[in-house]
Scaffold this motif. Structure first.
Motif, short mmCIF file in Angstrom:
data_model
loop_
_atom_site.label_atom_id
_atom_site.label_comp_id
_atom_site.label_asym_id
_atom_site.label_seq_id
_atom_site.Cartn_x
_atom_site.Cartn_y
_atom_site.Cartn_z
N UNK A 150 0.87 -1.25 -0.18
CA UNK A 150 -0.02 0.05 0.08
C UNK A 150 0.69 1.24 -0.01
N UNK A 151 2.05 1.23 -0.80
CA UNK A 151 2.58 2.51 -0.89
C UNK A 151 2.07 3.50 -1.53
N UNK A 152 2.26 4.85 -1.00
CA UNK A 152 1.54 6.09 -1.75
C UNK A 152 2.29 6.45 -3.02
N UNK A 153 1.66 7.12 -3.75
CA UNK A 153 2.15 7.52 -5.00
C UNK A 153 3.56 7.99 -5.26
N UNK A 154 4.02 8.79 -4.08
CA UNK A 154 5.21 9.57 -3.87
C UNK A 154 6.09 8.67 -3.09
N UNK A 155 6.08 7.36 -3.25
CA UNK A 155 7.09 6.48 -2.92
C UNK A 155 7.36 5.31 -3.67
#
Length: 187
Positions: A56-61
């Motif tokens: 579930x990594x965010x888009x900026x990761x």
């Protein structure tokens, strides 16, 4: 997520099947005591929890397993970037980190991986600045960050989960503008 290929490395998404290898590599005090968020001892449960969080990594990761090109199924470490975590870090900061198994220290792999992941952060993501730090007991990490373009912004302290201690650290920053300027100079 993308794979990144460098001269000697393949940075690829971590897999559930990497968990036993992560434990074998990471379960060393010499590694955990140099990092902020790696526990010690490092168990199979720790590896599985870490791999679960990557779903579930965010888009900026982004998070990558570091492998040698000639052995892409055998992780030798990890690297990535994303929103800073920890009680002493502002939520808006983008953090960067990496680690390698002991047998892979001193061979330039950290610098090679760092430069590739930073390129990914600035050219694939919409990140404008990366803030990170290294513990002062780990000057080799400071050299890797400097080679990757980071600028030293002074002394701080950082809690190391692996050692259970708050230790002196150096804050390091790399802006997208500086990254692009260095990229243009390297041509």
């Amino acid at each position: 997520m993308d794979q990144i290929e460098t001269e000697r490395l393949l940075l690829r998404p971590l897999r559930d099947t990497d968990a036993p290898r992560l434990v074998k590599l990471a379960n060393h005090a010499e590694i955990a005591h140099m990092l902020a968020t790696m526990p010690h001892p490092y168990s199979l449960s720790d590896a599985e929890d870490f791999l679960e969080k990557l779903r579930d990594l965010p888009a900026n990761a982004a998070q990558f397993g570091i492998t040698l090109k000639n052995a892409p199924d055998e992780v030798i470490g990890g690297t990535g970037y994303g929103p800073a975590s920890g009680p002493d870090k502002p939520a808006h900061e983008i953090d960067f980190g990496y680690w390698l198994g002991l047998d892979y220290w001193g061979q330039g792999y950290a610098t090679e991986a760092a430069k590739a992941v930073i390129r990914h952060a600035f050219e694939v993501s919409s990140i404008e600045q990366i803030d990170t730090e290294h513990l002062t007991i780990n000057p080799a990490s400071g050299r890797v960050l400097a080679k990757a373009g980071f600028v030293d912004k002074g002394e701080r302290t950082c809690y190391s989960q692996g050692s259970g201690e708050t230790r002196p650290s150096r804050k390091m920053v790399l802006t997208k503008a500086r990254y692009l300027e260095q990229k243009a100079q390297d041509k």
